[in-house]
Design a protein around this motif. Sequence first.
Motif, PDB file in Angstrom:
ATOM      1  N   ALA A  88     -39.174   4.498  -8.583  1.00 22.47           N
ATOM      2  CA  ALA A  88     -38.400   5.128  -9.650  1.00 22.47           C
ATOM      3  C   ALA A  88     -37.215   5.903  -9.084  1.00 22.47           C
ATOM      4  O   ALA A  88     -37.378   6.767  -8.213  1.00 22.47           O
ATOM      5  CB  ALA A  88     -39.292   6.073 -10.461  1.00 22.47           C
ATOM      6  N   LEU A  89     -36.025   5.587  -9.575  1.00 20.16           N
ATOM      7  CA  LEU A  89     -34.790   6.259  -9.165  1.00 20.16           C
ATOM      8  C   LEU A  89     -34.327   7.214 -10.250  1.00 20.16           C
ATOM      9  O   LEU A  89     -34.659   7.047 -11.424  1.00 20.16           O
ATOM     10  CB  LEU A  89     -33.705   5.228  -8.873  1.00 20.16           C
ATOM     11  CG  LEU A  89     -33.953   4.404  -7.609  1.00 20.16           C
ATOM     12  CD1 LEU A  89     -33.667   2.952  -7.856  1.00 20.16           C
ATOM     13  CD2 LEU A  89     -33.126   4.939  -6.453  1.00 20.16           C
ATOM     14  N   PHE A  90     -33.540   8.195  -9.852  1.00 26.25           N
ATOM     15  CA  PHE A  90     -33.037   9.168 -10.816  1.00 26.25           C
ATOM     16  C   PHE A  90     -31.801   8.630 -11.520  1.00 26.25           C
ATOM     17  O   PHE A  90     -31.006   7.879 -10.953  1.00 26.25           O
ATOM     18  CB  PHE A  90     -32.730  10.484 -10.108  1.00 26.25           C
ATOM     19  CG  PHE A  90     -33.966  11.194  -9.625  1.00 26.25           C
ATOM     20  CD1 PHE A  90     -34.604  12.130 -10.421  1.00 26.25           C
ATOM     21  CD2 PHE A  90     -34.510  10.899  -8.386  1.00 26.25           C
ATOM     22  CE1 PHE A  90     -35.752  12.768  -9.987  1.00 26.25           C
ATOM     23  CE2 PHE A  90     -35.652  11.532  -7.936  1.00 26.25           C
ATOM     24  CZ  PHE A  90     -36.285  12.472  -8.742  1.00 26.25           C
ATOM     25  N   ALA A 114     -37.721   1.420 -11.498  1.00 25.18           N
ATOM     26  CA  ALA A 114     -37.730   2.162 -12.763  1.00 25.18           C
ATOM     27  C   ALA A 114     -36.643   3.225 -12.706  1.00 25.18           C
ATOM     28  O   ALA A 114     -36.160   3.588 -11.633  1.00 25.18           O
ATOM     29  CB  ALA A 114     -39.088   2.814 -12.987  1.00 25.18           C
ATOM     30  N   ILE A 115     -36.240   3.717 -13.887  1.00 29.78           N
ATOM     31  CA  ILE A 115     -35.393   4.908 -13.966  1.00 29.78           C
ATOM     32  C   ILE A 115     -36.292   6.071 -14.335  1.00 29.78           C
ATOM     33  O   ILE A 115     -37.079   5.985 -15.278  1.00 29.78           O
ATOM     34  CB  ILE A 115     -34.281   4.753 -15.020  1.00 29.78           C
ATOM     35  CG1 ILE A 115     -33.314   3.638 -14.627  1.00 29.78           C
ATOM     36  CG2 ILE A 115     -33.512   6.062 -15.171  1.00 29.78           C
ATOM     37  CD1 ILE A 115     -32.188   3.427 -15.624  1.00 29.78           C
ATOM     38  N   ASN A 116     -36.195   7.149 -13.590  1.00 34.50           N
ATOM     39  CA  ASN A 116     -37.039   8.313 -13.833  1.00 34.50           C
ATOM     40  C   ASN A 116     -36.397   9.259 -14.834  1.00 34.50           C
ATOM     41  O   ASN A 116     -35.267   9.710 -14.650  1.00 34.50           O
ATOM     42  CB  ASN A 116     -37.285   9.049 -12.507  1.00 34.50           C
ATOM     43  CG  ASN A 116     -38.303  10.152 -12.652  1.00 34.50           C
ATOM     44  OD1 ASN A 116     -39.488   9.891 -12.804  1.00 34.50           O
ATOM     45  ND2 ASN A 116     -37.833  11.392 -12.640  1.00 34.50           N
ATOM     46  N   ILE A 129     -27.550  -2.836 -14.900  1.00 33.54           N
ATOM     47  CA  ILE A 129     -28.724  -1.953 -14.859  1.00 33.54           C
ATOM     48  C   ILE A 129     -29.919  -2.593 -15.555  1.00 33.54           C
ATOM     49  O   ILE A 129     -31.048  -2.576 -15.041  1.00 33.54           O
ATOM     50  CB  ILE A 129     -28.402  -0.589 -15.504  1.00 33.54           C
ATOM     51  CG1 ILE A 129     -27.404   0.186 -14.653  1.00 33.54           C
ATOM     52  CG2 ILE A 129     -29.683   0.219 -15.695  1.00 33.54           C
ATOM     53  CD1 ILE A 129     -27.931   0.582 -13.304  1.00 33.54           C
ATOM     54  N   LEU A 130     -29.696  -3.158 -16.725  1.00 36.13           N
ATOM     55  CA  LEU A 130     -30.791  -3.712 -17.491  1.00 36.13           C
ATOM     56  C   LEU A 130     -31.437  -4.912 -16.813  1.00 36.13           C
ATOM     57  O   LEU A 130     -32.575  -5.273 -17.113  1.00 36.13           O
ATOM     58  CB  LEU A 130     -30.309  -4.097 -18.891  1.00 36.13           C
ATOM     59  CG  LEU A 130     -29.921  -2.914 -19.792  1.00 36.13           C
ATOM     60  CD1 LEU A 130     -29.258  -3.397 -21.068  1.00 36.13           C
ATOM     61  CD2 LEU A 130     -31.148  -2.074 -20.123  1.00 36.13           C
ATOM     62  N   ASP A 131     -30.711  -5.533 -15.899  1.00 36.96           N
ATOM     63  CA  ASP A 131     -31.275  -6.667 -15.164  1.00 36.96           C
ATOM     64  C   ASP A 131     -32.043  -6.230 -13.925  1.00 36.96           C
ATOM     65  O   ASP A 131     -32.748  -7.035 -13.315  1.00 36.96           O
ATOM     66  CB  ASP A 131     -30.155  -7.627 -14.735  1.00 36.96           C
ATOM     67  CG  ASP A 131     -29.446  -8.245 -15.927  1.00 36.96           C
ATOM     68  OD1 ASP A 131     -30.128  -8.485 -16.943  1.00 36.96           O
ATOM     69  OD2 ASP A 131     -28.224  -8.467 -15.843  1.00 36.96           O
ATOM     70  N   LEU A 132     -31.908  -4.961 -13.554  1.00 33.98           N
ATOM     71  CA  LEU A 132     -32.467  -4.502 -12.282  1.00 33.98           C
ATOM     72  C   LEU A 132     -33.731  -3.657 -12.433  1.00 33.98           C
ATOM     73  O   LEU A 132     -34.502  -3.518 -11.489  1.00 33.98           O
ATOM     74  CB  LEU A 132     -31.412  -3.694 -11.515  1.00 33.98           C
ATOM     75  CG  LEU A 132     -30.161  -4.465 -11.097  1.00 33.98           C
ATOM     76  CD1 LEU A 132     -29.151  -3.520 -10.469  1.00 33.98           C
ATOM     77  CD2 LEU A 132     -30.532  -5.569 -10.123  1.00 33.98           C
ATOM     78  N   ILE A 133     -33.928  -3.076 -13.596  1.00 33.29           N
ATOM     79  CA  ILE A 133     -35.089  -2.193 -13.769  1.00 33.29           C
ATOM     80  C   ILE A 133     -36.124  -2.842 -14.691  1.00 33.29           C
ATOM     81  O   ILE A 133     -35.791  -3.641 -15.565  1.00 33.29           O
ATOM     82  CB  ILE A 133     -34.675  -0.816 -14.334  1.00 33.29           C
ATOM     83  CG1 ILE A 133     -34.002  -0.972 -15.698  1.00 33.29           C
ATOM     84  CG2 ILE A 133     -33.780  -0.084 -13.346  1.00 33.29           C
ATOM     85  CD1 ILE A 133     -33.744   0.340 -16.389  1.00 33.29           C
ATOM     86  N   SER A 134     -37.367  -2.483 -14.465  1.00 34.79           N
ATOM     87  CA  SER A 134     -38.468  -3.017 -15.261  1.00 34.79           C
ATOM     88  C   SER A 134     -39.127  -1.947 -16.124  1.00 34.79           C
ATOM     89  O   SER A 134     -39.846  -2.276 -17.074  1.00 34.79           O
ATOM     90  CB  SER A 134     -39.519  -3.640 -14.342  1.00 34.79           C
ATOM     91  OG  SER A 134     -38.950  -4.688 -13.574  1.00 34.79           O
ATOM     92  N   TYR A 135     -38.899  -0.663 -15.764  1.00 37.65           N
ATOM     93  CA  TYR A 135     -39.508   0.446 -16.491  1.00 37.65           C
ATOM     94  C   TYR A 135     -38.500   1.576 -16.660  1.00 37.65           C
ATOM     95  O   TYR A 135     -37.647   1.790 -15.793  1.00 37.65           O
ATOM     96  CB  TYR A 135     -40.741   0.993 -15.747  1.00 37.65           C
ATOM     97  CG  TYR A 135     -41.846  -0.017 -15.560  1.00 37.65           C
ATOM     98  CD1 TYR A 135     -42.875  -0.135 -16.492  1.00 37.65           C
ATOM     99  CD2 TYR A 135     -41.859  -0.859 -14.448  1.00 37.65           C
ATOM    100  CE1 TYR A 135     -43.890  -1.062 -16.312  1.00 37.65           C
ATOM    101  CE2 TYR A 135     -42.869  -1.796 -14.264  1.00 37.65           C
ATOM    102  CZ  TYR A 135     -43.878  -1.893 -15.209  1.00 37.65           C
ATOM    103  OH  TYR A 135     -44.879  -2.808 -15.029  1.00 37.65           O
ATOM    104  N   ILE A 136     -38.629   2.286 -17.761  1.00 33.71           N
ATOM    105  CA  ILE A 136     -37.839   3.496 -17.997  1.00 33.71           C
ATOM    106  C   ILE A 136     -38.810   4.623 -18.336  1.00 33.71           C
ATOM    107  O   ILE A 136     -39.621   4.504 -19.261  1.00 33.71           O
ATOM    108  CB  ILE A 136     -36.840   3.319 -19.157  1.00 33.71           C
ATOM    109  CG1 ILE A 136     -35.776   2.287 -18.803  1.00 33.71           C
ATOM    110  CG2 ILE A 136     -36.182   4.662 -19.500  1.00 33.71           C
ATOM    111  CD1 ILE A 136     -34.846   1.959 -19.960  1.00 33.71           C
TER     112      ILE A 136
END
Length: 414
Positions: A88-90, A114-116, A129-136
Motif C-alpha cells: 500500500a502506497l500513500f 493499493a492506495i492507503n 493509476i486505475l490500471d496499477l492498483i487493485s485495492y483502495i
Amino acid sequence: MDAFYIARQPIVDRNNRLFGYEILFRGHKPDEDVDKGTVMTATAVNNLINVIGVDNVIGLHYGIIKITPLFLKRKLLEALPKERLIFALFEEDMHDPELIRLLEHYKAEGYTFAINDLHDPKTIGLPHILDLISYIKIDHEALDEATIKKIIETAKAHGIKTICSKIETREAHQNMLDMGCDYFQGYFFKQPEVLEEYPIHAETGAILLLWNLIRNDASTDELVEAFEREHTITLQLLRFINSPFFSLRQTVTSIRHLITLLGRNQLSQWLLVMLFAKETQRDNGNHPLVLMVINRTELMVGLLKLIKPDASKSMQETAYLVGMLSLIHLIFHRPPREILHHLHVSDEIENALFEADGLYGRLLNMVRVIENNDVQKLNQIVMKYNLSPDAINKLSLEAMKKVNAFDEALKAMQ
C-alpha cells in the motif's frame, strides 16, 4: 529486534469472513527518512523474513504492508513473497512519475498494490493509476458520504476492491456495507448494539449452564450427567477437542475421559471458546472474533508469565479468563455487565474488566497496547517491567502462531 514491534489488524469481507491482516511495524529509529507511521523499512523486511517469517504473521490469508517510493526504488519488495502480500502506497506519492514507472514494472511482474487512505477522488483519475492498483483503503472518518460513494463507485467500475478502515461501530459498518465497500478494518463490534429483547439462544444458555457447573465445583458424576443431557454440545466439544489443533496423544471418547485428561479449568476455557465460535457462526458464518479471542488470551497468559515467572496455574487461568471475557460482549447484543451476571464471575475479574483494577486489569491494558502496536506505551511497559522489545515480539509471534493454527483447525472442521 531492539526497539522494533510487530502487530497485525484483521480485515474482513462483507460476510465478516477473515480476508487478511494489515501488518504493522513500529520502532524507535526508522532506518529511512519517513514519518508515515508503520511503513515497511529495510529493517522491517529483514525482521519479517529472517526473524519472524511471513507465514507466521499472516497464516493462510493476505497481508497488507504500507510502503514508500523509496521501498520500490531500493527494490526491497523483491525480497518478499508477492503471492499473498499487498503493498500500500500513500496517496501523495502517486504523483511521482518515477514511482508510476516502477509500479508498471512490478505490476507486470505479478505484484499487487493499493492506495492507503485515499482522500481525494481525483487521485485515482491520474493517468494509469486505475490500471496499477487493485485495492483502495478508505478512512471513512476523514471523508464525507458523497466522497466515499464516489470513490467506491469509481473503484467498482474498474474492478478495484475497497477497504474501509477505522470501522469501530455496528452503525459505521452497516453504513459502509450499504455504500458497497468490499472489506472492513477495525473493531466494528467494539460498541455493542443493545436490544432489550434480544434472546440468549437455548444452546448458548446450555453452554453457560455447563460452564457454571464446572466453575462451581460440581462433582464429576454431576458434570457427566449434565453433559449427557446436552448430547449435541457434547458431540461438538469432543469433535473440537479431537481436532489436530490440540495434538492429543490419544482420542478423547467421553466427557469423563476429557475431565480426567484436560482438567476442569481447561474444559471450562474451551467451552467458552466453543461459545464464541457458535455465536459468531450463527451471526455471520465465520470466526474472526474467535481468532481475536485466542490472540488476546494467549497474550494475557504470556504477559503474565513474563512479568511474574512464578505465576501459579490458578493465576494463569484467571488471566486467560479475563482476556476471554473482555471480548464476550462482542457476540451478544447486551451490556457486558449483564452477560457477566450469567457467568457469576468474581469481583476481582469484574473489576479487572470494567475498572482496570489489580494485576489482571493492568495486564488487560498492556495487552490492548500490544494489539494496537502503540510503540510509546510499549516502550513504557518494557522499561517498567525490565523486559525487552524482543520478549514482546516473541510473545506476539507465539500468539499469532496459535491463532493461525486454530484458524486452520476450524476450517478443517467446517
